[in-house]
Design a protein around this motif. Sequence first.
Motif, short mmCIF file in Angstrom:
data_model
loop_
_atom_site.label_atom_id
_atom_site.label_comp_id
_atom_site.label_asym_id
_atom_site.label_seq_id
_atom_site.Cartn_x
_atom_site.Cartn_y
_atom_site.Cartn_z
N ASN A 333 52.98 69.05 52.46
CA ASN A 333 53.80 69.27 51.27
C ASN A 333 55.01 68.34 51.21
O ASN A 333 55.54 68.07 50.13
N LYS A 334 55.43 67.81 52.36
CA LYS A 334 56.63 66.98 52.41
C LYS A 334 56.34 65.48 52.21
O LYS A 334 57.27 64.67 52.25
N LYS A 336 56.16 63.24 49.96
CA LYS A 336 56.49 63.05 48.55
C LYS A 336 56.08 61.69 48.01
O LYS A 336 55.98 61.50 46.79
N SER A 337 55.82 60.71 48.90
CA SER A 337 55.41 59.37 48.45
C SER A 337 53.89 59.22 48.36
O SER A 337 53.40 58.18 47.93
N ASN A 358 52.10 70.12 44.38
CA ASN A 358 53.48 69.64 44.43
C ASN A 358 53.57 68.15 44.79
O ASN A 358 54.66 67.58 44.76
N LEU A 359 52.44 67.57 45.16
CA LEU A 359 52.43 66.13 45.50
C LEU A 359 52.39 65.33 44.20
O LEU A 359 51.35 64.80 43.80
N SER A 360 53.51 65.24 43.57
CA SER A 360 53.58 64.77 42.18
C SER A 360 53.21 63.31 41.99
O SER A 360 52.93 62.88 40.87
N GLN A 361 53.18 62.52 43.09
CA GLN A 361 52.86 61.09 42.95
C GLN A 361 51.37 60.81 43.10
O GLN A 361 50.95 59.65 42.97
#
Length: 789
Positions: A333-334, A336-337, A358-361
């Motif tokens: 989850n962390k 983010k890249s 939640n992995l928006s990228q």
Amino acid sequence: MGKMNHQCLPLFLASCLFFVSPSQTASNTSSQHHCLSDQSAHLLQLRQEFVEKRMYTKPESYSYYDYHDYYNGSYPKMKSWKADSDCCSWDGVTCDIENGEVIGLDLSNSWLYGPLNSNSSLFSLCHLQKLNLDSNNFSSSTIPPEFGQLVRLTHLNLSFSFLHGRIPSEILWLSNLVSLDLSFNYFKYNVVGDYYHYKRLDLRRIDLEALVQNMTYLRELHLGDVNISSSLPQSLANLSSLTSLTLSDCNLQGEFPTNIFLLPRIKFIDLSYNDKLAGFLPKFQSRSSLKQLHLSSTKFSGEFPNSIDNLGSLSVLDLSLTKFFGELPNSINKLKSLNYLDLYSSNFSGEIPPFIGNLSQLTHLSLSYNNFNGQLPSTLGNLAKLTHLGLSKILNYREVPPFLGNLTQLEVLSLPQNNFGCGFPIWLTNITKLRWIDFSGNQLKGKIPSEISILSHLSYLDLSQNSLTEAIPSVLFTIPSLSALFLDQNQLIVPLTFQNNSLSPLHALGLSENKMNESILRSIVNFTKLQMLQLSSINLKGKVELNNFIELKELRSLDLSEYFQNWSAISKVIGNDKSQPRYMGDDFNYYKDSMTIVNKGVELEFVKILTIFTAIDLSDNRFYGEIPDSVGNLKGLIVLNLSSNQFMSHIPSSLGNISALESLDLSQNSLFGEIPQQLTSLTFLEYLNLSQNQLFGPIPQGGQFLTFQSSSFEGNFGLCGFQLSKKCGNNEMPTSEMRHESSLGEGFCWKVVVIGYACGLVIGFLIGHVVTSRRTDWLVRNFGVNLRR
């Protein structure tokens, strides 16, 4: 020399005054200074050594993240080199501003064609520091050891240049190198027998150890597709400056040194396609620089470490076709890249965690063929940037989850082998960027919505193996970009005609096991770009002539498995180019499901079908009449299977002309007469089945016939020979009454005519019972099949 230095002095002083680095000055101002006459002469001589020939083909092994485009940005750089001009101004040339010596040469994508010889004037440019010869064609040369003379080299790139053979040890002593790229020198060449082999570069384990010992400044090491065929030395982890490592498809063995993952500056690691390479992921340290990790098709295993959250810069994670197990840790989850996550067939289990949303990228996500349970989290609909989504065989829905309709940027949607039982979801037409849709192997019912034609970018559509009914919408064939359409194994009604002005390109078309009339064939000839055509089990009535296919000049794979007459046009139907063997679909970025052959309980799956795979399989049909002599013209044929039909004729002696033939099955027909002695000239024949016919006389002796067992000839009561219990004698010859005349039977009176096939022409009448277990090794060796019992 003095005059040149005098001219260079003002700029040199200016560069010192304004604190501009010498390398920047060389790059920006070298065109204003004259190079030495000997340097110019060496470069002009180098130009004479090669032909400018634009490359229209790429080596077959390349990755999505390292794509070399032979079309965009390529041009003949040497064309601008003129003897009456300053060589420092020439395209691709960089000079030292102080003395006019050539220190950089970039001839990548320059259309160079010809051998790279040891006496090349290239090796006279002894001051070279950077040399890039990427993406040329050096005609299957070996790498000259004279590269070792260029001792000042810091950057050497020989990738994608059709080189082969052992990497000379002289290169490994270039101790100043910070970047070495020898990757993707990988291609095929043809020989009779095995029919094709691979050529690539080879690096011995001892030489790899020398490389690690000598190139202590190395930052980039790219050896993709170099044949190493050994384990890696632990000393590879001593390259403390290493930032990028590519060792894909190197036949690596043993266990990967785990400490390489922990190198302080490492950003890129690619170990994919080494199916004998084992390893484990370490406990990652904080502040790791790793950005891309590619482990696809390896034996990496174990549970996924929770320390993955220390890879804050990670953008690509490819664990497809590995041996990992357990649940995905919440620590993902962390990341983010992260924009690329591929877990295809990786044995992960448990529920699909909601935090993936939640992995928006993320732009690429594949969770296919794992052991996930439960429902697909609706948070997946939050991935607004997603362009590729693979969810094969993991869902337990009766309908396609509607929240997928929120993914408006999707280009690829792959949902085969789930349990969808409703119609084809109409909301898909709102995702206007879709170019690839795969819903095969579900239970979709009803009709295909005509609204799908709105998807103007669609190039691949697979709705095969469903329960779709009614007529195929004719507007489907008006989608301008559609190049592959598979509707096999439904209950669809195929349109009787297609208008010429409304046809899309359609390079692959599958309509097998549907309902259609023979008039469909007269319309299909308008699909002039067809390379693959599947029309098996369509219950055609009446006489159909292959002359209808006269315009299909691009055809590479044809599956009819039905009743056709007059095949004299076959030589005009099939294309002629075999100079660059490729896989079906390579040119159009699609590939239809692999070919499967079942034999004695062994199922062989061809992951891809090579365009040079030459096979005719007409087994288990109702053909009868004669096998024509003209079949001997198929000089490039590897597999011929005419078993389980009603052929009534002699075995043509012309079969002995098919010099590359490795599998011949004529069993379970009504063939009569003697076995032609000419078949003993088939020196590559590994499998023969002539059983259950009406053959008589002595079995030919010599050649491969000495290796065949009695099972190849059983059921022919008139045969005799050492392979059988019945030995030959003067009173054993059959009478003329044993000869079987051709007669009409059930079905149509077919006389199959196949002519005109030059060496290497490609036709696959595919799917059927082709070979026995003796062929398994050959198939594995030559076509890379998966064996499943």
